[in-house]
Every structure is written in structure tokens, then in C-alpha cells.
Design an enzyme around this catalytic site. Sequence first.
Site, PDB file in Angstrom:
ATOM      1  N   HIS A 110     -10.968  -2.306   4.765  1.00  0.00           N
ATOM      2  CA  HIS A 110     -10.647  -1.812   6.111  1.00  0.00           C
ATOM      3  C   HIS A 110     -11.290  -0.463   6.419  1.00  0.00           C
ATOM      4  O   HIS A 110     -11.153   0.027   7.531  1.00  0.00           O
ATOM      5  CB  HIS A 110      -9.128  -1.687   6.239  1.00  0.00           C
ATOM      6  CG  HIS A 110      -8.581  -0.622   5.346  1.00  0.00           C
ATOM      7  ND1 HIS A 110      -8.576  -0.727   3.973  1.00  0.00           N
ATOM      8  CD2 HIS A 110      -8.067   0.601   5.617  1.00  0.00           C
ATOM      9  CE1 HIS A 110      -8.071   0.376   3.448  1.00  0.00           C
ATOM     10  NE2 HIS A 110      -7.751   1.204   4.431  1.00  0.00           N
ATOM     11  N   ASP A 111     -11.950   0.150   5.430  1.00  0.00           N
ATOM     12  CA  ASP A 111     -12.589   1.451   5.661  1.00  0.00           C
ATOM     13  C   ASP A 111     -14.091   1.346   5.845  1.00  0.00           C
ATOM     14  O   ASP A 111     -14.777   2.373   5.938  1.00  0.00           O
ATOM     15  CB  ASP A 111     -12.298   2.396   4.487  1.00  0.00           C
ATOM     16  CG  ASP A 111     -10.869   2.918   4.509  1.00  0.00           C
ATOM     17  OD1 ASP A 111     -10.295   3.055   5.613  1.00  0.00           O
ATOM     18  OD2 ASP A 111     -10.327   3.181   3.425  1.00  0.00           O
ATOM     19  N   ASP A 131      -2.913   4.768  -2.413  1.00  0.00           N
ATOM     20  CA  ASP A 131      -3.863   5.326  -1.470  1.00  0.00           C
ATOM     21  C   ASP A 131      -4.270   6.749  -1.876  1.00  0.00           C
ATOM     22  O   ASP A 131      -3.413   7.594  -2.140  1.00  0.00           O
ATOM     23  CB  ASP A 131      -3.189   5.368  -0.089  1.00  0.00           C
ATOM     24  CG  ASP A 131      -4.128   5.848   0.990  1.00  0.00           C
ATOM     25  OD1 ASP A 131      -5.108   5.148   1.246  1.00  0.00           O
ATOM     26  OD2 ASP A 131      -3.874   6.922   1.558  1.00  0.00           O
ATOM     27  N   GLU A 168      -6.892   3.657  -5.327  1.00  0.00           N
ATOM     28  CA  GLU A 168      -8.084   3.874  -4.515  1.00  0.00           C
ATOM     29  C   GLU A 168      -8.729   5.184  -4.964  1.00  0.00           C
ATOM     30  O   GLU A 168      -8.168   6.252  -4.760  1.00  0.00           O
ATOM     31  CB  GLU A 168      -7.729   3.961  -3.027  1.00  0.00           C
ATOM     32  CG  GLU A 168      -8.972   4.076  -2.165  1.00  0.00           C
ATOM     33  CD  GLU A 168      -8.775   4.904  -0.908  1.00  0.00           C
ATOM     34  OE1 GLU A 168      -9.593   4.775   0.007  1.00  0.00           O
ATOM     35  OE2 GLU A 168      -7.811   5.702  -0.828  1.00  0.00           O
ATOM     36  N   ASP A 203       0.855  -1.182   0.000  1.00  0.00           N
ATOM     37  CA  ASP A 203       0.000   0.000   0.000  1.00  0.00           C
ATOM     38  C   ASP A 203       0.896   1.239   0.000  1.00  0.00           C
ATOM     39  O   ASP A 203       1.798   1.350   0.828  1.00  0.00           O
ATOM     40  CB  ASP A 203      -0.853  -0.021   1.289  1.00  0.00           C
ATOM     41  CG  ASP A 203      -2.186   0.652   1.131  1.00  0.00           C
ATOM     42  OD1 ASP A 203      -2.226   1.742   0.532  1.00  0.00           O
ATOM     43  OD2 ASP A 203      -3.191   0.101   1.625  1.00  0.00           O
TER      44      ASP A 203
HETATM   45  C1  GLC Z   1      -7.429   5.791   2.397  1.00  0.00           C
HETATM   46  C2  GLC Z   1      -7.275   4.618   3.328  1.00  0.00           C
HETATM   47  C3  GLC Z   1      -7.743   5.029   4.694  1.00  0.00           C
HETATM   48  C4  GLC Z   1      -6.869   6.163   5.157  1.00  0.00           C
HETATM   49  C5  GLC Z   1      -6.848   7.304   4.148  1.00  0.00           C
HETATM   50  C6  GLC Z   1      -5.752   8.268   4.438  1.00  0.00           C
HETATM   51  O1  GLC Z   1      -8.733   6.159   2.228  1.00  0.00           O
HETATM   52  O2  GLC Z   1      -7.958   3.508   2.822  1.00  0.00           O
HETATM   53  O3  GLC Z   1      -7.737   3.962   5.601  1.00  0.00           O
HETATM   54  O4  GLC Z   1      -7.326   6.636   6.381  1.00  0.00           O
HETATM   55  O5  GLC Z   1      -6.650   6.866   2.832  1.00  0.00           O
HETATM   56  O6  GLC Z   1      -4.501   7.744   4.093  1.00  0.00           O
END
Ligand code: GLC
Length: 559
Positions: A334-335, A199, A256, A97
Site C-alpha cells: 500500500h506504500d 509498523d 516493517e 497491523d
Molecule cells: C508505514 C506504513 C505507512 C504509514 C507509516 C506511518 O510505513 O506502511 O503507510 O504511513 O508507516 O504509520
Amino acid sequence: MRNWWENAVVYQIYPKSFQDSNEDGIGDLQGIIQRLDYVKKLGIDAIWLNPIFISPQIDDGYDVANYDQIDPIFGTEADAEALLVEAHKRGIKVIFDFVMNHTSDQHPWFQEALKGPDNPYRDYYLWQKAADKQELPTNWASFFGGSVWEKEPNGSDYYFHLFAKEMPDLNWENPEVRQAIFAVACYWAEKGIDGWRLDAFIHLEKADFQQQLDLEPGKIGLAEEYYANLPKVHEYMHEFSQKLKAKYPEIFIVGEAASADLSLAQGYTDPAHVECDTVITFRYFPETTSQKDPRLPANFQPAPLDWTAFKEEMQQWQTKLGHERYPTLYWNNHDMARMVSRFGDEEHHRAASQKMLATLMYLQKGIPFLLFGEEIGMKNLLLDEQKLVYDSQEGAFYQNALMDGYSKEATLKMLNQTSKLASRGAMQWNEQAYSGFSTVQPWSGVNVEPIYNAAAQVADRESIFHYYKKLLALKHQRLFQKGKWTYVDFGKSFYSYRRSDSEGQALVICNITNSSHTIEVGFAITQKNVLLANEELNIKNAKTIELPAYGVIVLKQRG
Ligand code: GLC
Ligand code: CA
């Protein structure tokens, strides 16, 4: 050339919560290594690990203080190398990641930048002075609550942060930043990783901070139009990915793209303009919002999936993106809350609904991204008050709801169904203390349950685990990877589609309700053409079949 990831099933491991190997209550790399055989047995092609780099853990590792070193809570560089070797030995690819939009405020770049406007690293970040007569440069809110602006501790400028204030955003306009980020990507690619999950990449470009939202004085609001999906994101991504793929042609890039709609996703994944191979959008799951309390933030109030809107959304992604590319296929990460608790029927039909939902999603066109534990039917972690304090958004919701007259129990229940923390509970390996995740109290908390733990699931041929194995084996067939996807409308109780190619066809029929329904498929159903079913079915060689609550059947059809 066929890319390896086109046929891959990806398994997301939240490293902190998967397996603790040294009895400190935190999952680690050696723990993951110990469990690779389990992952392999399930039929997984690649694992994606959330960030494992040095971090103060303000945002569970998404606040990176050193991109080249492993955080000691997870292990050492040697452990990371061992993980790569052990995974590759088993034919499992490894995706890391990459947090490229921001760093931790403890990162040496930011520590240098704080030394003042003349420091060479100052321009690695985004600085503004407060606007005339205003307290803050703009009235934009951050995703984690509060303003995007934070005053530097020893000066009068403000730095920009889209997430926590301990996570300052990088200035992507600065070519040195882009170069430094690229060097990180190469560092790990050179060590042998097979992919990057990028990310929050859609936020790399920001407007020039001259815009204000039209709000009452003193108020702030989310301002995605000024910091999400701006045009230069394409340029930055293209530069990054093209350079990376030139050196490492096999590297898989999954971005993402939380708020990206279909047309943005088409742009980000356009093979003619190398950016991402695929993206993870959060748009798949429209909810029925009519019952939400307007006084409280909508995202922490549970609401049922709007199946009609979901069907429409999926059809768009499957036909417009899926016909030539590979959308991601997922129900949870995980979110967000866990799928069986959010979309299934955890109380009455836990196994059936888990299996049905998995089939529905993963046999479509695209790349499945499973969240660790869904293959054993893990439900949301039960949260307690203590757990909430550590995360500011949940904490704030809790306080506000109590002030609005909700009881503690009712508020915790809402959060329990909606918070990302509910999906981060430790993996349930067995029914012993702490579910076999550790010998001490896990950092995250853990559910201890009979039946829904890996040991019990592996031992039972009828379990969710064994169903997933069959499902993923099916997914690896050409038809379910390459075949054309067409929605088949059997009415509102069903979600159904056909996959077809020159060699054959398959029909996937899911009963999305909690009662049984009979369906007429137009051809005789025999035992021989059932590729998969999640429940005992009464096959009568007839054109109709009764599917029980959350029943699913996958039927082979000739030509
Ligand atoms: C993404 C991740 C999340 C994180 C955010 C900031 O959305 O999936 O868990 O808090 O980025 O890095
Ligand atoms: Ca540990």
C-alpha cells in the site's frame, strides 16, 4: 517445531479498498467476510489487514486514536470477531497491523499529555524546547514533509513526530508506554489474531535531540542516523516479542523495516534473540536514477528497475538471509505503485509480465506477500488532481513540478506511476459500475476494466488468476519452501534460479525483456518436466527453448 508461517502465502488486504458492504463507498469488515471464499480459492494461508482501529484517518488509519476499538467506518468489534471466526473456519490466519511508533494526536494519551508538563501522560511522548536562538529543537525533517517538531497548541514545548504532525511519536524509553503497547498486543492476541505486522518499528529509538544536521540555517533534512535503526530498537523489540511469544507461541511477527539493509535485517530476525520472525525491507528494488530531475524529489519520479542491481540485491537476501530464515517476497504494497505498472509492461504484455514477475519472486525462498488485486493484474489507479490534495507530499510535488515548468498532464503522469495512492484503488470485482466494489463512488476512486476484474479472471482458465492459483500450489510444495536457492546466470535477458533438495531440483527461468529469447538449459526439455509456464511454448524435446517476451518456465530436473 515448524512454524505455520514458514509455509504461508500472505494476502494483503487494504480494508478501505477491498469490498464495501453498506454502500458508503468505503470497504469494511463485512465486505472482507463476503470475499473470504474468493481469497481461499486463490490458495491463500493468511490475510494481513492494514489498520482498522479508531482513527481520524489522517494517514488512512496509521494514526490510531484507540487501539482496542474498531473504527466505525470498518464495522464493530463483533464484525472483527466474526471475521476471525470466518477466516479460521476456512483455514485462513489473520494478521493485524500494529502502529507502535506513534499514535494519533486524538488518542486520549496525547490529549492528556497536552494538558501540561505535570500530566502523568506527558512522558508518553517526546518533548523538547527550542534550542537557543533557533526556531526548532533540531533541523530534522519528518517523512511526510516539514520538521519533525510541532509546537504544542497551548504551551511552548515542541513534540516530536516522524510522520504527520497529527501523529506524535511515543516515548519508548518510558516503561509505561512499553507496558501499554504490550497490553494492546495481548488484547487482540487473546481475541484470536494470528500475527502482527509491526509498523515502522525501526524508529522506536531516537537520539537525544542534541544533534543537528550540517545544513544551512533554516533548512531541514531527513536524519535517519538519529531516528532509524538505533541500537535500542533491538532491546525494545526483544522485550515485546519475547513476552508476547511466551503467552502466544504461534503468533507471527512481521516487522516493517523500510530502510533496513541485509545486516540489520539479519539482526532483527535472529532467532537467538527473539525480535521479528521476518521483516519487510524496501531495499529490493534499486532503480536507475540517471534520468531524474534533481530539482524535484526523486521518489515521485518514475524510473526503471535496475535489473543488474536487483539481481545482486536478491542474491544477497536469498543466500545470506534465505538459507536459514524466511525473507519476505513481494513486489508491491500500500506504500508503493502496483507491480505490473511499475516493473511489468502494462501496455503491451500485461498478463504475461504480471505472471512472470509473480513467478520470479514467489518461487524463491521466503514468504510471499501479495497485494490484493495483483492476482487479477490490477494496474495503478488513475489519479486525478482532486485526489492529490488530500495527501500533502503528492500535493507538494504537484505544486513544485508545475512551478518548475512541467505540464499538469506530465506531472500527474509521474505521480500516477509513483504514488502510493495508485495502489490503493478499489478492488476490481467485475465490470459493472464502480467495479462491483460498491454501489456508490468509492473513497479512493476505481478503475473499471474488462478482463482485469475478478469475475472475468475467475471465468477464464487462462487468466492471471488461474495462473496464480497454480503458482501458489507449486509454492506450497516442499521444494519451493525449504529447497536451497541458487542463482543461475543465463545472461542479462534472464532472471533464473534453481531450487534443490534431496528429492529433486527445479529451474525457474524468466525472460525479463519485451522480446523473445532462446535459452540453452543443458538438458532435454519435455512436456513432462514443465511444472509451469505463462505462455504457449513450443516444446521440441530439445535442450533449448524459446521464451517469448516476459515468458517464464519452471522445469523439473531429476536428482
Ligand atoms: C508505514 C506504513 C505507512 C504509514 C507509516 C506511518 O510505513 O506502511 O503507510 O504511513 O508507516 O504509520
Ligand atoms: Ca462500507
